[in-house]
Design a protein around this motif. Structure first.
Motif: not given
Length: 212
Positions: A40-49, A79-88
């Motif tokens: 962080e910040p980062g981890g997804t395309v939007g967050a990296e932008a 959280v929505e696009r990477l962290i939660e899906p991975a944890l689930n």
């Protein structure tokens, strides 16, 4: 399916979080645990932008309140696009910085206030917290040496702030850790890389089922 574990590595500039996060993912993989590394910040395309906007800001840069909003937006997408899906999916998520960096940098040192940062987190990321936060602490002298080697005369917009600001960041991190000792583990980061790595593995042993 068993939900994955979520571990955040926190600390100020030059504490070795990125190196230790990579080593931790490698150690978990060797144990047969599926784990991913993010930041962080980062981890997804939007967050990296958003990361680019934060660390190399346009014009005169952002005020602390605007920074807090941008970090919260990046974290929401993360959280929505990477962290939660991975944890689930049963994957362990290891992140280089998370919520407590916003609490320390913008909330404490920046004066935005802890309650405001937590409210933004509740709205943007549904209040998701790590199972464990590893706070790496390093002496100011060691930090100065490491940053000189890493950055030279070049620092990003946040890392290049005054020593007083970063001192406030360190104090706020410690205060946050004292508020929730159950999920925080303080790691002495002044030693060599392998020694610090060993301390981290010892700290997470309860999550691995290796101790009571």
């Amino acid at each position: 399916m068993t939900r994955g574990k979520f571990i955040a590595l926190e600390g100020g500039e030059g504490t070795g979080k990125s190196t230790q996060a990579k080593l931790l993912v490698g150690a978990l993989t060797e144990r047969g645990i599926q784990a991913i590394l993010t930041r962080e910040p980062g981890g997804t395309v939007g967050a990296e932008a958003i990361r680019k906007l934060l660390l190399d800001p346009p014009g005169e840069g952002w005020g602390h309140r605007a920074e807090a909003l941008l970090f919260a937006a990046a974290r929401s997408d993360h959280v929505e696009r990477l962290i939660e899906p991975a944890l689930n999916a049963g994957t362990w998520v290891i992140t280089d910085r998370y919520l407590d960096s916003s609490r320390a940098y913008q909330g404490g040192a920046g004066g935005v206030g802890d309650s405001s940062i937590l409210q933004l987190h509740d709205i943007g990321s549904k209040g998701l917290r790590p199972d464990m936060t590893l706070l790496i602490e390093v002496s100011p002298e060691t930090v100065a040496e490491r940053l000189a080697q890493r950055d030279g005369a070049d620092s990003d917009a946040i890392g290049g702030r005054s020593a007083a600001y970063h001192g406030d960041v360190a104090r706020t991190f410690r205060q946050i850790s004292q508020q929730d000792p159950r999920t925080f583990s303080l790691i002495d980061g002044n030693a060599d890389i392998e020694t610090v790595h060993s301390r981290i593995l010892e700290a997470i042993s309860p999550l691995l089922g290796e101790s009571d």
